[in-house]
Design an enzyme around this catalytic site. Structure first.
Site, PDB file in Angstrom:
ATOM      1  N   GLU A   1     -69.949  44.372 -43.589  1.00  0.00           N
ATOM      2  CA  GLU A   1     -70.709  44.071 -44.888  1.00  0.00           C
ATOM      3  C   GLU A   1     -71.994  43.290 -44.663  1.00  0.00           C
ATOM      4  O   GLU A   1     -72.075  42.385 -45.507  1.00  0.00           O
ATOM      5  CB  GLU A   1     -69.736  43.504 -45.878  1.00  0.00           C
ATOM      6  CG  GLU A   1     -68.282  44.255 -46.282  1.00  0.00           C
ATOM      7  CD  GLU A   1     -67.478  43.608 -47.260  1.00  0.00           C
ATOM      8  OE1 GLU A   1     -67.750  42.469 -47.481  1.00  0.00           O
ATOM      9  OE2 GLU A   1     -66.417  44.177 -47.612  1.00  0.00           O
TER      10      GLU A   1
ATOM     11  N   ASN B   1     -69.000  48.679 -40.730  1.00  0.00           N
ATOM     12  CA  ASN B   1     -68.093  48.922 -41.689  1.00  0.00           C
ATOM     13  C   ASN B   1     -68.857  48.329 -42.861  1.00  0.00           C
ATOM     14  O   ASN B   1     -69.108  47.196 -42.926  1.00  0.00           O
ATOM     15  CB  ASN B   1     -66.907  48.419 -41.428  1.00  0.00           C
ATOM     16  CG  ASN B   1     -65.756  48.694 -42.384  1.00  0.00           C
ATOM     17  OD1 ASN B   1     -65.732  50.057 -42.595  1.00  0.00           O
ATOM     18  ND2 ASN B   1     -65.046  48.115 -42.854  1.00  0.00           N
TER      19      ASN B   1
ATOM     20  N   ASP C   1     -58.641  53.130 -51.065  1.00  0.00           N
ATOM     21  CA  ASP C   1     -57.634  52.980 -52.264  1.00  0.00           C
ATOM     22  C   ASP C   1     -58.453  53.162 -53.471  1.00  0.00           C
ATOM     23  O   ASP C   1     -59.864  53.400 -53.507  1.00  0.00           O
ATOM     24  CB  ASP C   1     -57.106  51.656 -52.646  1.00  0.00           C
ATOM     25  CG  ASP C   1     -58.055  50.455 -52.386  1.00  0.00           C
ATOM     26  OD1 ASP C   1     -59.228  50.485 -52.852  1.00  0.00           O
ATOM     27  OD2 ASP C   1     -57.782  49.323 -52.106  1.00  0.00           O
TER      28      ASP C   1
ATOM     29  N   GLU D   1     -60.776  52.093 -45.532  1.00  0.00           N
ATOM     30  CA  GLU D   1     -60.190  51.259 -46.361  1.00  0.00           C
ATOM     31  C   GLU D   1     -59.959  51.858 -47.934  1.00  0.00           C
ATOM     32  O   GLU D   1     -59.960  50.958 -48.881  1.00  0.00           O
ATOM     33  CB  GLU D   1     -60.700  49.706 -46.644  1.00  0.00           C
ATOM     34  CG  GLU D   1     -61.294  49.114 -45.430  1.00  0.00           C
ATOM     35  CD  GLU D   1     -61.953  47.686 -45.603  1.00  0.00           C
ATOM     36  OE1 GLU D   1     -61.935  47.215 -46.887  1.00  0.00           O
ATOM     37  OE2 GLU D   1     -62.552  47.014 -44.657  1.00  0.00           O
TER      38      GLU D   1
ATOM     39  N   HIS E   1     -63.139  51.643 -51.439  1.00  0.00           N
ATOM     40  CA  HIS E   1     -62.315  51.184 -52.498  1.00  0.00           C
ATOM     41  C   HIS E   1     -63.027  51.795 -53.709  1.00  0.00           C
ATOM     42  O   HIS E   1     -63.915  51.392 -54.308  1.00  0.00           O
ATOM     43  CB  HIS E   1     -62.586  49.754 -52.662  1.00  0.00           C
ATOM     44  CG  HIS E   1     -62.060  49.017 -51.304  1.00  0.00           C
ATOM     45  ND1 HIS E   1     -60.707  49.097 -50.887  1.00  0.00           N
ATOM     46  CD2 HIS E   1     -62.659  48.555 -50.191  1.00  0.00           C
ATOM     47  CE1 HIS E   1     -60.537  48.317 -49.699  1.00  0.00           C
ATOM     48  NE2 HIS E   1     -61.785  48.009 -49.242  1.00  0.00           N
TER      49      HIS E   1
HETATM   50  C1  XIL Z   1     -59.034  41.968 -48.553  1.00  0.00           C
HETATM   51  C2  XIL Z   1     -57.614  41.822 -48.170  1.00  0.00           C
HETATM   52  O1  XIL Z   1     -57.059  42.942 -48.641  1.00  0.00           O
HETATM   53  C3  XIL Z   1     -57.085  40.594 -48.907  1.00  0.00           C
HETATM   54  O2  XIL Z   1     -55.550  40.210 -48.646  1.00  0.00           O
HETATM   55  C4  XIL Z   1     -57.819  39.223 -48.625  1.00  0.00           C
HETATM   56  O3  XIL Z   1     -57.422  38.428 -49.499  1.00  0.00           O
HETATM   57  C5  XIL Z   1     -59.414  39.619 -48.851  1.00  0.00           C
HETATM   58  O4  XIL Z   1     -59.557  40.670 -48.049  1.00  0.00           O
HETATM   59  N1  XIL Z   1     -63.275  44.629 -47.931  1.00  0.00           N
HETATM   60  C6  XIL Z   1     -62.687  44.285 -46.458  1.00  0.00           C
HETATM   61  C7  XIL Z   1     -61.364  43.808 -46.246  1.00  0.00           C
HETATM   62  O5  XIL Z   1     -63.463  44.466 -45.314  1.00  0.00           O
HETATM   63  O6  XIL Z   1     -61.262  43.029 -45.290  1.00  0.00           O
HETATM   64  C8  XIL Z   1     -60.897  43.217 -47.453  1.00  0.00           C
HETATM   65  O7  XIL Z   1     -59.593  43.031 -47.496  1.00  0.00           O
HETATM   66  C9  XIL Z   1     -61.027  44.137 -48.908  1.00  0.00           C
HETATM   67  C10 XIL Z   1     -62.522  44.416 -48.974  1.00  0.00           C
END
Ligand code: XIL
Length: 349
Positions: free
Chosen positions: A155, A198, A265, A263, A234
């Site tokens: 990020e 990422n 979802d 990641e 996400h």
């Molecule tokens: C999130 C985790 O799922 C949580 O448990 C934590 O509190 C915060 O981070 N992008 C990312 C991940 O790269 O590391 C994040 O994970 C979600 C968004």
């Protein structure tokens, strides 16, 4: 009476085709993925991993790759100055090895989940570079040959400008060079690991994905050892893959990069209706189908796998149920969509 066995047979056949039976028979997504030469996985949360039997059972049955949800982050693995905490990451690496799974490492450089001793400390540029080097040497070195891919930088691109995010400890202390340095340190510590950049919301065409593309192009041109790009994904329910995703993927592939959906979802309103769950299944199917159609797309990992443990409800008010299994570890329509996508895909290796 006589029609009952037939009815049962037809019903069972239908369920089988729909993919229920894959989970029920203990074969799981992982067998289908193995056959395709593909990796399908999930992020692992430590608490249920240690305390809840179905959590590990489902992981073992369904996935051939995992990633720590928090265990490899600075707050997880380097909580104190001079003090590392390896127990969680070690447990995940051992679990992956014992169950013939791959494991990704997430993440070495991020502006979030940094311990207070880092963000609140006073560091000169040189001290910050040393901190970055020591951390990466120690963590990547410890898991050399075990962690197959690292999200080295997470990020780093600003949502608004598409330039580098400037409100970040690493940017503030080191300047833009921190990115190149991080990849170089990681490469020195494990030359065989795949090193990823990422990010989120940089998947279709737009200012942010232009920024990610520009960064990766510059890194590649400068000979920085970056191998891949991670698309977090996400996404909200109702999501569809579009031509813009294909165009962006094509330009990234043209840089010689591999990619991973890192990641995934698909958050929906809760409680989700049957129609919501079908729409969610469509999103999962399209995203996996898209990845399978890109020769350089190596893996798809969801950010968790049971709706019982997901970051979504804590971060998006009123939303949740974003994953493949419900709170009782039962497969959802999204799970069956992934089964179907894997079944209809051709072999990749
Ligand atoms: C999130 C985790 O799922 C949580 O448990 C934590 O509190 C915060 O981070 N992008 C990312 C991940 O790269 O590391 C994040 O994970 C979600 C968004």
């Amino acid at each position: 009476m006589r029609t009952r066995p037939l009815l049962l047979l037809v019903l069972c056949g239908g369920l089988w085709l729909n993919g229920y039976a894959v989970a029920a028979q203990g074969r799981g997504l992982r067998d289908l993925a193995d056959k395709r030469g593909f990796y399908v996985g999930a992020a692992v949360a430590m608490r249920p991993f240690r305390t809840e039997a179905p959590y590990q059972e489902t992981l073992k049955r369904e996935f051939n790759i995992i990633v720590g949800e928090n265990a490899f982050k600075w707050t997880g693995i380097h909580p104190n100055k001079g003090g590392y905490y390896f127990a969680d990451a070690d447990a995940l690496v051992a679990f992956a090895a014992a169950n013939r799974m791959k494991i990704r490492g997430h993440t070495l450089v991020w502006h979030k989940q940094l311990p207070r001793w880092v963000t609140g400390g006073s560091f000169t540029r040189e001290e910050a570079v040393n901190l970055l080097r020591d951390h990466i040497n120690t963590v990547v070195g410890r898991y050399k040959g075990k962690v197959i891919a690292w999200d080295v930088v997470n990020e780093a691109i600003d949502d608004e400008t598409g330039g580098l995010r400037t409100s970040s400890f690493w940017y503030e202390k080191i300047g833009p060079d921190y990115i190149r340095m991080a990849f170089e340190f990681a490469h020195q510590a494990d030359p065989a690991a795949k090193l990823y950049y990422n990010d989120y919301e940089a998947e279709d065409m737009g200012r942010k994905s232009d920024g990610v593309y520009r960064l990766l192009k510059e890194l590649k041109a400068a000979g920085v050892p970056v191998d891949g790009v991670g698309w977090q994904m996400h996404v909200p329910n109702g999501f569809h893959i579009t031509e813009a995703h294909r165009r962006n993927a094509a330009r990234l592939a043209a840089l010689g990069l591999e990619m991973t959906i890192t990641e995934l979802d698909v958050r929906t309103r809760v409680p989700a209706s049957a129609a919501d769950l079908q729409a969610q299944a469509t999103a999962y199917r399209e995203i996996l189908g898209f990845c399978l159609s890109q020769p350089n797309c190596k893996a798809l990992l969801a950010w968790g796998f049971t709706d019982k443990y997901s970051w979504i409800p804590g971060w998006y008010a009123g939303l949740g149920d974003a994953l493949l299994f419900d709170k009782d570890y039962q497969p959802k329509p999204a799970y069956r969509a992934l089964v179907e996508a894997l079944r209809s895909a051709s072999r990749r290796k």
